[in-house]
Design an enzyme around this catalytic site. Structure first.
Site, PDB file in Angstrom:
ATOM      1  N   ASN A   6      21.239 -14.451   4.831  1.00 23.27           N
ATOM      2  CA  ASN A   6      22.358 -14.730   5.718  1.00 23.27           C
ATOM      3  C   ASN A   6      21.907 -15.549   6.918  1.00 23.27           C
ATOM      4  OD1 ASN A   6      21.076 -12.188   6.450  1.00 23.27           O
ATOM      5  ND2 ASN A   6      22.764 -11.788   7.850  1.00 23.27           N
TER       6      ASN A   6
ATOM      7  N   GLU B 217      23.428 -16.695  10.666  1.00 28.72           N
ATOM      8  CA  GLU B 217      24.451 -16.589  11.711  1.00 28.72           C
ATOM      9  C   GLU B 217      24.295 -17.747  12.691  1.00 28.72           C
ATOM     10  OE1 GLU B 217      24.598 -11.694  11.650  1.00 28.72           O
ATOM     11  OE2 GLU B 217      23.787 -12.704  13.422  1.00 28.72           O
TER      12      GLU B 217
ATOM     13  N   CYS C  57      26.931 -15.804   4.423  1.00 25.72           N
ATOM     14  CA  CYS C  57      26.262 -14.641   3.843  1.00 25.72           C
ATOM     15  C   CYS C  57      25.193 -15.061   2.848  1.00 25.72           C
ATOM     16  CB  CYS C  57      27.282 -13.751   3.134  1.00 25.72           C
ATOM     17  SG  CYS C  57      28.585 -13.139   4.214  1.00 25.72           S
TER      18      CYS C  57
ATOM     19  N   GLU D 166      24.656 -14.079  -0.170  1.00 30.58           N
ATOM     20  CA  GLU D 166      25.162 -14.313  -1.526  1.00 30.58           C
ATOM     21  C   GLU D 166      25.712 -15.728  -1.680  1.00 30.58           C
ATOM     22  OE1 GLU D 166      26.039  -9.918  -0.493  1.00 30.58           O
ATOM     23  OE2 GLU D 166      25.940 -11.842   0.543  1.00 30.58           O
TER      24      GLU D 166
ATOM     25  N   CYS E 272      30.539  -8.525   0.940  1.00 30.10           N
ATOM     26  CA  CYS E 272      31.811  -8.599   1.669  1.00 30.10           C
ATOM     27  C   CYS E 272      32.888  -9.233   0.784  1.00 30.10           C
ATOM     28  CB  CYS E 272      31.635  -9.404   2.952  1.00 30.10           C
ATOM     29  SG  CYS E 272      31.454 -11.190   2.696  1.00 30.10           S
TER      30      CYS E 272
ATOM     31  N   CYS F  20      32.325 -12.924  -0.248  1.00 27.73           N
ATOM     32  CA  CYS F  20      31.265 -13.026  -1.258  1.00 27.73           C
ATOM     33  C   CYS F  20      31.747 -12.513  -2.610  1.00 27.73           C
ATOM     34  CB  CYS F  20      30.023 -12.274  -0.802  1.00 27.73           C
ATOM     35  SG  CYS F  20      29.180 -13.118   0.556  1.00 27.73           S
TER      36      CYS F  20
END
Length: 163
Positions: free
Chosen positions: A62, A64, A73, A75, A112, A115
């Site tokens: 991930n 940010e 993310c 994934e 999430c 994803c």
């Protein structure tokens, strides 16, 4: 009126030591790859490692930024990388792990919603299921035989088709 029930199975292992060797190696790599995450705002470092149908592995973590919560993310980083480097090659298995620097990392967590949608669409594009291995840095491990199990009643391109 009609009621429908949707169910699915998850295989639960007490620890990664119970996994088949190939799955354990993939999960160990995902656990190590959490160190490549850039998550200074959430402190929730995620690493993902995939085995592709061509035998290659692809990684993601991930990322940010200061416009938190905008980021990407692990994934989706992984799937974008896989489709860019190996277009048209199916993803067979993805191991996903995390390091919660503000708490513990002892139980599996699930991708999430964004994803989940991305995983399902990747499965549909490749016409092949994506197995998921979900775990923290230690503890219980969950294995799902296809990622679409995480998104029942999902939205797809077929829903947008015109007649």
């Amino acid at each position: 009126m009609q009621k429908k029930e949707y169910t699915f199975e998850i295989t639960v292992f007490a620890s990664s030591d119970e996994l088949p060797e190939a799955d354990k190696l993939l999960l160990d790599a995902a656990r190590a790859f959490t160190r490549n995450a850039y998550a200074p705002y959430s402190g929730f470092n995620v690493g993902a490692v995939a085995m592709l149908a061509n035998g290659k592995t692809v990684t993601g973590s991930n990322q940010e930024n200061a416009a938190y919560p905008v980021g990407i993310c692990a994934e989706r980083v992984l799937l974008s990388t896989a489709s860019s480097i190996y277009p048209g090659v199916a993803v067979e298995t993805i191991a996903i792990s995390y390091d919660n620097t503000k708490g513990d990392s002892k139980h599996p967590v699930s991708p999430c919603g964004i994803c989940r949608q991305t995983l399902v669409e990747y499965e549909q594009r490749a016409n092949a299921p994506i197995r998921l291995i979900l775990a923290g840095l230690e503890g219980e491990v969950n294995v799902l035989e296809k990622s679409s199990l995480l998104l029942p009643l999902g939205f797809s391109a077929a829903d947008m088709e015109t007649k």
